[in-house]
Design a protein around this motif. Structure first.
Motif, PDB file in Angstrom:
ATOM      1  N   UNK A   1      12.928   9.716  12.482  1.00 17.76           N
ATOM      2  CA  UNK A   1      14.340  10.063  12.607  1.00 17.76           C
ATOM      3  C   UNK A   1      15.243   8.901  12.995  1.00 17.76           C
ATOM      4  N   UNK A   2      14.690   7.717  13.233  1.00 15.24           N
ATOM      5  CA  UNK A   2      15.511   6.564  13.608  1.00 15.24           C
ATOM      6  C   UNK A   2      15.892   5.782  12.355  1.00 15.24           C
ATOM      7  N   UNK A   3      17.179   5.684  12.039  1.00 15.19           N
ATOM      8  CA  UNK A   3      17.614   5.007  10.809  1.00 15.19           C
ATOM      9  C   UNK A   3      17.055   3.596  10.659  1.00 15.19           C
ATOM     10  N   UNK A   4      16.983   2.846  11.770  1.00 15.33           N
ATOM     11  CA  UNK A   4      16.496   1.468  11.691  1.00 15.33           C
ATOM     12  C   UNK A   4      15.029   1.393  11.257  1.00 15.33           C
ATOM     13  N   UNK A   5      14.299   2.483  11.428  1.00 14.08           N
ATOM     14  CA  UNK A   5      12.870   2.461  11.125  1.00 14.08           C
ATOM     15  C   UNK A   5      12.522   3.044   9.758  1.00 14.08           C
ATOM     16  N   UNK A   6      13.480   3.675   9.098  1.00 18.03           N
ATOM     17  CA  UNK A   6      13.189   4.341   7.832  1.00 18.03           C
ATOM     18  C   UNK A   6      12.676   3.354   6.788  1.00 18.03           C
ATOM     19  N   UNK A   7      13.406   2.261   6.568  1.00 22.18           N
ATOM     20  CA  UNK A   7      12.973   1.275   5.575  1.00 22.18           C
ATOM     21  C   UNK A   7      11.685   0.591   6.007  1.00 22.18           C
ATOM     22  N   UNK A   8      11.568   0.289   7.289  1.00 31.22           N
ATOM     23  CA  UNK A   8      10.372  -0.370   7.799  1.00 31.22           C
ATOM     24  C   UNK A   8       9.144   0.514   7.606  1.00 31.22           C
ATOM     25  N   UNK A   9       9.319   1.818   7.754  1.00 33.85           N
ATOM     26  CA  UNK A   9       8.207   2.743   7.627  1.00 33.85           C
ATOM     27  C   UNK A   9       7.622   2.736   6.222  1.00 33.85           C
ATOM     28  N   UNK A  10       8.440   2.415   5.226  1.00 36.48           N
ATOM     29  CA  UNK A  10       7.963   2.396   3.848  1.00 36.48           C
ATOM     30  C   UNK A  10       6.781   1.451   3.686  1.00 36.48           C
ATOM     31  N   UNK A  11       6.813   0.316   4.369  1.00 36.41           N
ATOM     32  CA  UNK A  11       5.708  -0.635   4.281  1.00 36.41           C
ATOM     33  C   UNK A  11       4.441  -0.057   4.906  1.00 36.41           C
ATOM     34  N   UNK A  12       4.590   0.668   5.997  1.00 36.39           N
ATOM     35  CA  UNK A  12       3.446   1.287   6.649  1.00 36.39           C
ATOM     36  C   UNK A  12       2.846   2.367   5.762  1.00 36.39           C
ATOM     37  N   UNK A  13       3.702   3.182   5.172  1.00 31.54           N
ATOM     38  CA  UNK A  13       3.223   4.231   4.282  1.00 31.54           C
ATOM     39  C   UNK A  13       2.480   3.633   3.088  1.00 31.54           C
ATOM     40  N   UNK A  14       2.988   2.537   2.570  1.00 31.95           N
ATOM     41  CA  UNK A  14       2.352   1.883   1.422  1.00 31.95           C
ATOM     42  C   UNK A  14       0.948   1.412   1.774  1.00 31.95           C
ATOM     43  N   UNK A  15       0.808   0.823   2.957  1.00 37.87           N
ATOM     44  CA  UNK A  15      -0.517   0.352   3.399  1.00 37.87           C
ATOM     45  C   UNK A  15      -1.469   1.523   3.591  1.00 37.87           C
ATOM     46  N   UNK A  16      -0.961   2.623   4.122  1.00 39.05           N
ATOM     47  CA  UNK A  16      -1.783   3.829   4.332  1.00 39.05           C
ATOM     48  C   UNK A  16      -2.222   4.416   2.999  1.00 39.05           C
ATOM     49  N   UNK A  17      -1.288   4.495   2.054  1.00 34.38           N
ATOM     50  CA  UNK A  17      -1.620   5.023   0.724  1.00 34.38           C
ATOM     51  C   UNK A  17      -2.643   4.150   0.011  1.00 34.38           C
ATOM     52  N   UNK A  18      -2.551   2.835   0.217  1.00 34.38           N
ATOM     53  CA  UNK A  18      -3.465   1.912  -0.456  1.00 34.38           C
ATOM     54  C   UNK A  18      -4.912   2.186  -0.069  1.00 34.38           C
ATOM     55  N   UNK A  19      -5.146   2.574   1.188  1.00 31.28           N
ATOM     56  CA  UNK A  19      -6.501   2.889   1.631  1.00 31.28           C
ATOM     57  C   UNK A  19      -7.050   4.062   0.822  1.00 31.28           C
ATOM     58  N   UNK A  20      -6.235   5.088   0.633  1.00 28.72           N
ATOM     59  CA  UNK A  20      -6.669   6.258  -0.129  1.00 28.72           C
ATOM     60  C   UNK A  20      -6.844   5.915  -1.609  1.00 28.72           C
ATOM     61  N   UNK A  21      -5.889   5.189  -2.177  1.00 28.82           N
ATOM     62  CA  UNK A  21      -5.968   4.837  -3.597  1.00 28.82           C
ATOM     63  C   UNK A  21      -7.222   4.012  -3.890  1.00 28.82           C
ATOM     64  N   UNK A  22      -7.558   3.099  -2.978  1.00 23.03           N
ATOM     65  CA  UNK A  22      -8.778   2.301  -3.161  1.00 23.03           C
ATOM     66  C   UNK A  22     -10.014   3.199  -3.174  1.00 23.03           C
ATOM     67  N   UNK A  23     -10.046   4.156  -2.250  1.00 21.35           N
ATOM     68  CA  UNK A  23     -11.191   5.057  -2.148  1.00 21.35           C
ATOM     69  C   UNK A  23     -11.308   5.941  -3.396  1.00 21.35           C
TER      70      UNK A  23
END
Length: 234
Positions: A126-148
């Motif tokens: 819910x913090x506007x300053x973190x919304x864009x930053x979170x996208x990078x974290x989500x991408x790294x998390x998704x990459x683990x699943x996509x690799x598997x």
């Protein structure tokens, strides 16, 4: 998403520190930063505030975190290491169930940490300053699943199937968190379970549709059903 380093704020974290700077760790610094975010609001806390509360200098802070935004995520990189290991620790488990179990473990929260984890995820989501930053974290998390998924199905991780599955899992997790944050009586892991059951049925329907390739893997069980038959990778 789950960060086991969260702890209750202490008076020493809020007060000024004098004398020789004490030693710290990434986990401890993350706890202190979260305490300050909860007390003052994310936007009202600076890197200097966190460093001062931890009894370290600004330069030392940046040895642990690249920015204030990273503090809100705790030791996320270490969690991803465990996430990847948990996915590969279930040989023979149907794919959907293997991912579900790993996502559940990633989001397991000790009872005594529920309150602070709710605070953390409200800050992250819910913090506007973190919304864009979170996208990078989500991408790294998704990459683990996509690799598997790619490894299990003999596909590259950038394939449409692996990417679609990783995005679906992210959607499940974010949706579960939104519902969990909106209802204090809800259970996060139960919400994840319900969504994965639906995901398995939807992917199974896609695999049996007339337009689906004949070699597209199918998934015919709910998450509470019996193990899938031999050769059914989903």
């Amino acid at each position: 998403m789950n960060d086991p380093v969260v702890g209750e704020p202490t008076a020493s974290h809020r007060g000024s520190r004098r004398g020789r700077a004490r030693s710290t760790s990434k986990a401890e610094l993350g706890r202190i930063g979260l305490s300050l975010f909860i007390d003052r609001g994310f936007s009202n806390v600076t890197v200097e505030d966190i460093a001062h509360a931890a009894g370290i200098g600004r330069r030392t802070f940046f040895r642990y975190f690249a920015s204030k935004n990273d503090v809100a995520w705790g030791d996320f990189e270490e969690l991803l290491v465990d996430f990847r290991a948990n996915l590969h620790d279930v040989p023979g488990r149907p794919l959907v169930l293997a991912v579900r179990d790993a996502v559940r473990k990633f989001n397991e929260i000790p009872d005594e940490e529920h309150a602070n984890h709710r605070h953390r995820m409200r800050i992250v989501l819910e913090t506007p300053e973190l919304v864009a930053h979170s996208t990078m974290r989500y991408s790294a998390w998704r990459a683990v699943i996509a690799d598997f998924v790619g490894e299990r199905l003999g596909l590259v991780s950038r394939s449409p199937v692996a990417q679609a599955f990783s995005w679906a899992c992210l959607g499940i997790s974010l949706s579960a968190y939104e519902q969990w944050l909106a209802d204090d009586s809800s259970d996060l892991l139960e919400l994840i379970d319900e969504s994965f059951a639906a995901l398995g049925l939807l992917f199974g329907a896609a695999g049996t549709s007339a337009s689906a390739p004949s070699d597209f893997p199918t998934y015919r069980e709910s998450v509470s059903g019996p193990p899938s038959p031999k050769g059914n990778e989903w």
